[in-house]
Design a protein around this motif. Structure first.
Motif, short mmCIF file in Angstrom:
data_model
loop_
_atom_site.label_atom_id
_atom_site.label_comp_id
_atom_site.label_asym_id
_atom_site.label_seq_id
_atom_site.Cartn_x
_atom_site.Cartn_y
_atom_site.Cartn_z
N TYR A 1 -9.61 5.71 69.39
CA TYR A 1 -9.27 5.67 67.97
C TYR A 1 -8.97 7.09 67.48
O TYR A 1 -9.47 8.07 68.05
CB TYR A 1 -10.44 5.09 67.17
CG TYR A 1 -10.39 3.59 67.01
CD1 TYR A 1 -10.25 3.00 65.76
CD2 TYR A 1 -10.46 2.74 68.12
CE1 TYR A 1 -10.20 1.62 65.60
CE2 TYR A 1 -10.42 1.36 67.98
CZ TYR A 1 -10.28 0.81 66.72
OH TYR A 1 -10.22 -0.55 66.56
N LYS B 1 -7.78 -3.25 69.76
CA LYS B 1 -6.62 -3.68 68.97
C LYS B 1 -5.42 -2.80 69.33
O LYS B 1 -5.56 -1.78 70.01
CB LYS B 1 -6.91 -3.57 67.47
CG LYS B 1 -7.00 -2.17 66.93
CD LYS B 1 -7.18 -2.20 65.40
CE LYS B 1 -7.17 -0.79 64.81
NZ LYS B 1 -7.32 -0.81 63.35
N LYS B 2 -4.25 -3.22 68.88
CA LYS B 2 -3.05 -2.42 69.06
C LYS B 2 -2.85 -1.55 67.83
O LYS B 2 -3.00 -2.00 66.70
CB LYS B 2 -1.83 -3.31 69.27
CG LYS B 2 -1.61 -3.73 70.71
CD LYS B 2 -0.27 -4.43 70.87
CE LYS B 2 -0.01 -4.78 72.34
NZ LYS B 2 1.30 -5.46 72.51
N ASN B 3 -2.47 -0.27 68.09
CA ASN B 3 -2.19 0.61 66.95
C ASN B 3 -0.73 0.49 66.54
O ASN B 3 0.04 -0.31 67.10
CB ASN B 3 -2.58 2.06 67.27
CG ASN B 3 -1.75 2.65 68.41
OD1 ASN B 3 -0.73 2.10 68.83
ND2 ASN B 3 -2.18 3.81 68.89
N SER B 4 -0.34 1.31 65.58
CA SER B 4 1.02 1.24 65.06
C SER B 4 2.08 1.62 66.09
O SER B 4 3.26 1.27 65.93
CB SER B 4 1.15 2.15 63.82
OG SER B 4 0.83 3.49 64.16
N GLU B 5 1.67 2.31 67.15
CA GLU B 5 2.60 2.69 68.21
C GLU B 5 2.67 1.66 69.32
O GLU B 5 3.38 1.85 70.31
CB GLU B 5 2.17 4.04 68.80
CG GLU B 5 2.17 5.18 67.78
CD GLU B 5 1.62 6.47 68.38
OE1 GLU B 5 1.20 6.44 69.56
OE2 GLU B 5 1.62 7.49 67.69
N GLY B 6 1.92 0.56 69.16
CA GLY B 6 1.92 -0.46 70.19
C GLY B 6 0.99 -0.18 71.35
O GLY B 6 1.04 -0.87 72.38
N LYS B 7 0.11 0.83 71.22
CA LYS B 7 -0.86 1.16 72.26
C LYS B 7 -2.18 0.43 72.00
O LYS B 7 -2.58 0.25 70.84
CB LYS B 7 -1.11 2.66 72.32
CG LYS B 7 0.10 3.49 72.71
CD LYS B 7 -0.26 4.97 72.72
CE LYS B 7 0.94 5.83 73.14
NZ LYS B 7 0.61 7.27 73.12
N TRP B 8 -2.83 0.02 73.07
CA TRP B 8 -4.15 -0.57 72.94
C TRP B 8 -5.18 0.54 72.73
O TRP B 8 -5.21 1.53 73.45
CB TRP B 8 -4.51 -1.36 74.20
CG TRP B 8 -3.78 -2.66 74.33
CD1 TRP B 8 -2.75 -2.94 75.18
CD2 TRP B 8 -4.01 -3.85 73.58
NE1 TRP B 8 -2.33 -4.23 75.02
CE2 TRP B 8 -3.09 -4.83 74.04
CE3 TRP B 8 -4.91 -4.21 72.57
CZ2 TRP B 8 -3.04 -6.11 73.53
CZ3 TRP B 8 -4.87 -5.49 72.06
CH2 TRP B 8 -3.95 -6.44 72.53
#
Length: 467
Positions: free
Chosen positions: A91, A145-152
């Motif tokens: 995070y 969860k996935k962040n705004s960049e599409g990373k887990w």
């Protein structure tokens, strides 16, 4: 004579069919049936004696218990050998992804086989479970969860052997995303079980209680739990049931009032296997977890309300029957010692040996040169992380070494900075007996000779009286 043969043939055919049906059951330690046959998750107690404490209503008495695949449940996803790896990122503004066993945050955590269907629960815990049979691992995540960049991203990652007990141990004390130490797959009502036609689930269930039902520190968890939720000052625990406790319905519970078939199956399971308390919730008297995506529906509130006042903690029993139908034999030679923590180089040329959680050992994967590598661990993180798993003053313990590449291990114990016991350096297969001193603090040393790859694993096991 012909009739006799026909009947005998029919009997053999029925027996063969029965055996075939038995053989189609999921094997233990697999995606569909996690953990060993003698795991407490897969066992039921014999002659359970129930206590008198009743789970109370919460500060919101209008809130009913829940049995559902809600936002704090989890999905279990099967990893295939063909699935590619996935990096789990931390995070923002955190030190890294916490490896719950090593207790060291890492910049990224690699999951070797990542199912494309993986989807975490939408609740704040963000639970998800990945079963990897190839590696014999069950991974679980916190706040995935996935962040705004599409990373887990996740706050922590835990693992437990897929064919293991499903609970933590004094050495590998945190093995899952639940507060009590197990993976969320433990006790979960799975998708394929809901409509399998059986009268009960073939395992214990998992349950959370509100602050009003849970007991406060220092009695906030018991075996098989190895941890518990931290105390929140604004909402302290005020009940009498610790995390890790098994709760059951009594054999006298009136099932005639339960007409909903799904709820009746849960009730019968609570009467035979019970449910382990693995987490804390807010304002729900109790919650039982169902796998996300299961064919589930809301339980009748009037029938659900009948369960809470009848549930009781199991205070004693005569043993357990394992999932294979045999009496469960509890493990006695339990290792109390982990080699986690910071290792400091004292001398040597080359990379330090590091603690590998998957082998529970020190590993040197690159050559060391010039002279012996000596490294020490002063972190005090390897013992006593579980209340009932800490060495006791005056008790006798066996310290044993298992190593390759000529590595030797040493443990010494100090009281007020004065050495009370020193095992000296022990080679592979060697051991020493220790009478644990009161208030003793242990430290460790590894000596690796010049050369290539090597490993070292140690254990500390309490000896029975007279041995």
């Amino acid at each position: 004579m012909k009739r006799y043969i026909a009947v005998g043939t029919l009997a053999l055919t029925v027996a063969a069919l029965a055996q075939a049906q038995f053989d189609t059951k999921p094997a233990f330690g697999t995606y569909k049936k996690p953990f060993a046959a003698d795991s407490l998750w897969n066992s039921y107690p014999v002659n359970p004696v129930l206590g008198t404490y009743q789970i109370p209503l919460t500060n919101k008495p209008e809130w009913d218990p829940t049995i559902d695949a809600g936002i704090f449940a989890a999905g279990v996803f099967e990893a295939k050998e063909t699935d590619g790896p996935m990096l789990i990122y931390p995070y923002p503004n955190s030190k890294g992804v916490m490896d719950t066993d090593t207790e060291i945050p890492v910049p990224t955590y690699t999951i070797p086989h990542w199912p494309a269907t993986t989807l975490p629960a939408s609740g704040g815990d963000g639970h998800a479970v990945i079963a990897d049979a190839k590696l014999n691992r069950l991974y679980s995540f916190s706040n995935l969860k996935k962040n705004s960049e599409g990373k887990w991203i996740a706050t922590r990652v835990s693992w437990t052997p897929l064919n293991g007990s499903g609970w933590g141990t004094p050495s590998h004390h945190y093995q899952g995303g639940r507060a009590a130490g197990p993976a969320p797959a433990g006790g979960l009502i799975r998708k394929d079980e809901v409509n399998d036609g059986k009268a009960t689930y073939d395992h214990a269930l998992s349950m959370s209680l509100d602050f009003t039902g849970l007991s406060a520190e220092p009695n906030h968890y018991v075996y098989p739990a190895t941890a518990a939720d931290t105390t929140i000052a604004a909402r302290p625990n005020t009940g009498e049931i610790p995390e890790g406790a098994l709760v059951m319905l009594p054999p006298t519970f009136d099932t005639s009032k339960i007409t909903d078939p799904k709820l009746l199956k849960v009730v019968r399971t609570l009467m035979k296997y019970g449910a382990y308390v693995v987490d804390r919730n807010e304002d729900t008297p109790f919650a039982i977890y169902v796998e996300i995506g299961a064919p589930w529906s809301a339980m009748p509130r009037d029938q659900l309300r009948l369960i809470r006042p009848a549930l009781r903690r199991v205070v004693s029993h005569s043993g357990h029957i394992a999932g294979n139908g045999r009496p469960r034999v509890p493990e006695t030679n339990v290792n109390l010692l982990s080699m986690r923590g910071v290792w400091t180089k004292i001398q040597g040329v080359g990379p330090l040996g590091f603690f590998d959680t998957f082998t529970q050992s020190l590993q040197w994967t690159a050559p060391t040169t010039n002279y012996d590598m000596i490294q020490r661990n002063f972190s005090n993180g390897g013992l006593g992380r579980v209340m009932y798993g800490a060495p006791k003053a005056g008790h006798r313990y066996k310290f044993s070494v298992e190593s390759t590449g000529g590595v030797k291990m040493r443990m010494w114990i100090e009281v007020n900075k004065v050495v009370q016991k020193d095992t000296k350096l022990l080679a592979n297969g060697q051991s020493d007996i220790i009478v644990w001193p009161d208030k003793g603090i242990a430290y460790y040393e590894a000596l690796k000779p010049v050369g290539g790859a090597a490993s070292a694993k140690v254990s500390l096991v309490e000896l029975p009286p007279g041995q």
